[in-house]
Design a protein around this motif. Structure first.
Motif, short mmCIF file in Angstrom:
data_model
loop_
_atom_site.label_atom_id
_atom_site.label_comp_id
_atom_site.label_asym_id
_atom_site.label_seq_id
_atom_site.Cartn_x
_atom_site.Cartn_y
_atom_site.Cartn_z
N CYS A 177 0.37 -0.67 0.23
CA CYS A 177 -0.32 -0.11 0.17
C CYS A 177 0.92 1.09 0.06
N PHE A 178 1.91 1.22 0.34
CA PHE A 178 3.08 2.33 0.73
C PHE A 178 3.61 2.23 -0.15
N LYS A 179 4.11 1.19 -1.34
CA LYS A 179 4.29 1.09 -2.36
C LYS A 179 4.00 1.88 -3.99
N MET A 180 2.94 1.02 -3.78
CA MET A 180 1.75 1.88 -4.93
C MET A 180 1.00 2.98 -4.01
N ARG A 181 0.16 3.28 -3.06
CA ARG A 181 -0.32 4.73 -2.15
C ARG A 181 -1.22 4.97 -3.95
N ASN A 182 -2.58 3.49 -3.99
CA ASN A 182 -3.35 3.40 -5.15
C ASN A 182 -4.38 3.12 -4.12
N GLU A 183 -5.02 3.89 -2.51
CA GLU A 183 -5.96 3.63 -1.80
C GLU A 183 -6.27 1.79 -1.55
N ARG A 184 -5.76 1.23 -1.92
CA ARG A 184 -6.11 0.15 -1.53
C ARG A 184 -4.94 -0.87 -1.43
N CYS A 185 -6.04 -1.88 -0.97
CA CYS A 185 -4.76 -3.16 -0.35
C CYS A 185 -4.73 -4.08 -1.05
N ILE A 186 -3.57 -4.69 -1.26
CA ILE A 186 -3.30 -5.69 -1.79
C ILE A 186 -3.82 -6.56 -1.92
N ILE A 187 -4.47 -7.40 -1.33
CA ILE A 187 -5.46 -8.69 -0.63
C ILE A 187 -7.13 -7.22 -1.54
N GLU A 240 -13.31 -2.06 -0.74
CA GLU A 240 -14.67 -1.16 -0.78
C GLU A 240 -14.88 -0.41 0.39
N TRP A 241 -14.93 -0.49 1.66
CA TRP A 241 -14.63 0.02 2.87
C TRP A 241 -14.11 1.00 2.58
N ILE A 242 -13.03 0.77 3.03
CA ILE A 242 -11.64 2.16 2.57
C ILE A 242 -12.57 3.47 1.62
N GLN A 243 -13.02 2.78 0.52
CA GLN A 243 -14.11 4.39 -0.53
C GLN A 243 -14.96 4.45 0.69
N LYS A 244 -15.69 3.80 1.14
CA LYS A 244 -16.95 3.84 2.07
C LYS A 244 -16.21 5.33 2.98
N MET A 245 -15.48 4.06 3.97
CA MET A 245 -14.73 5.68 4.47
C MET A 245 -14.39 6.41 4.59
N VAL A 252 -3.46 1.67 4.59
CA VAL A 252 -4.06 2.02 3.63
C VAL A 252 -4.40 3.36 3.28
N GLY A 253 -5.16 3.86 4.19
CA GLY A 253 -5.41 5.65 4.67
C GLY A 253 -4.11 6.08 5.06
N SER A 254 -3.65 5.24 5.80
CA SER A 254 -1.73 6.53 6.69
C SER A 254 -1.13 6.27 5.52
N ASN A 283 -1.66 6.68 2.00
CA ASN A 283 -2.24 7.54 1.29
C ASN A 283 -2.96 8.94 1.33
N GLY A 284 -1.68 9.32 2.45
CA GLY A 284 -1.56 10.76 2.92
C GLY A 284 -2.46 11.34 4.25
N GLY A 285 -3.33 9.95 4.27
CA GLY A 285 -4.23 10.36 5.56
C GLY A 285 -5.85 9.91 5.63
N LEU A 286 -6.20 9.55 4.66
CA LEU A 286 -7.92 8.97 4.31
C LEU A 286 -8.96 9.97 5.07
N TYR A 287 -8.77 9.28 5.80
CA TYR A 287 -9.88 9.46 7.34
C TYR A 287 -9.56 10.44 8.43
N ARG A 288 -8.36 11.79 7.89
CA ARG A 288 -7.88 11.91 8.98
C ARG A 288 -9.08 13.85 8.71
N HIS A 289 -9.73 14.30 10.55
CA HIS A 289 -10.55 14.85 10.45
C HIS A 289 -11.77 14.90 10.38
N LYS A 290 -12.10 13.34 9.83
CA LYS A 290 -13.31 12.71 10.19
C LYS A 290 -14.09 12.60 11.77
#
Length: 209
Positions: free
Chosen positions: A53-63, A69-74, A105-107, A109-116
């Motif tokens: 996830c840190f290598k690709m930084r595409n907001e996805r887990c390799i699994i 889907e839940w990452i995008q929901k959050m 994954v959130g971490s 990609n720059g903190g996807l859930y920051r300040h939610k």
């Protein structure tokens, strides 16, 4: 505004669900949409520490499973609720696997859930509710989320499905949490564009050996 809630119980409509619904009722009274996602009955693998996830930084887990889907929901939600029953004084294994991976994954990609707005709640038969609750809020704190509180720790008691609603104090805790979460979300909405957000800082890593 929208809140997404994750039910980490293997039972779709057990006491964790009842607790989430109590919070959701207060949010919906304030015209905040709530979506409940059943996670506890899914087969979710744990983090393999591959760092993809840190290598690709595409907001996805390799699994490639429901976690992506839940990452995008959050990411799209204004608020997030994590709910879990207590298994051996801990959150469920499925919930931990989901949170380990989605938080990483959130971490990455720059903190996807920051300040939610983020809240954790646990449902327990007798003991272990607080250790499990603390596990949940560890992920909230790590993600730089804003945490609404209640008038006690967010733990509700009950064994058989539906018994949690007989816990008068627990019901009040969830109700107050819902009201406070709605209030926090409204404050955030009012402040958007008026109050400057602090700039995110690049994470500093320092090993102690």
């Amino acid at each position: 505004m929208k809140v997404v809630a994750f039910n980490g119980s293997p039972k779709k409509e057990g006491n964790t669900y009842e607790a989430i619904k109590l919070v959701a009722e207060q949010l919906e009274k304030e015209n905040i949409e709530v979506e409940i996602i059943q996670t506890g009955s899914k087969k979710i693998l744990g983090c393999t520490a591959c760092n993809s996830c840190f290598k690709m930084r595409n907001e996805r887990c390799i699994i490639d499973d429901e976690v992506n889907e839940w990452i995008q929901k959050m990411k799209e939600a204004d608020g997030i609720i994590f709910g879990s029953p207590v298994h051996f004084a801990s959150i469920t294994a499925t919930m931990k696997a989901f949170l380990d991976r989605s938080t990483y994954v959130g971490s990455a990609n720059g903190g996807l859930y920051r300040h939610k707005a983020g809240a954790g709640i646990t449902a327990v038969r007798r003991a272990g509710g607080l250790p499990a609750y603390h596990q949940l809020i560890n992920y909230i704190g790590y993600s730089e989320m804003l945490m609404p509180t209640s008038n006690y720790w967010n733990v509700i008691f009950g064994q058989k499905p539906g018994e949690a609603v007989q816990d008068d104090e627990g019901v009040q805790i969830m109700r107050v949490l819902g009201k406070n979460m709605a209030y926090l979300l409204k404050l955030k909405e009012l402040g958007e564009g008026k109050i400057e957000k602090p700039e995110p800082e690049k994470k500093v890593y320092k090993n102690l050996v």
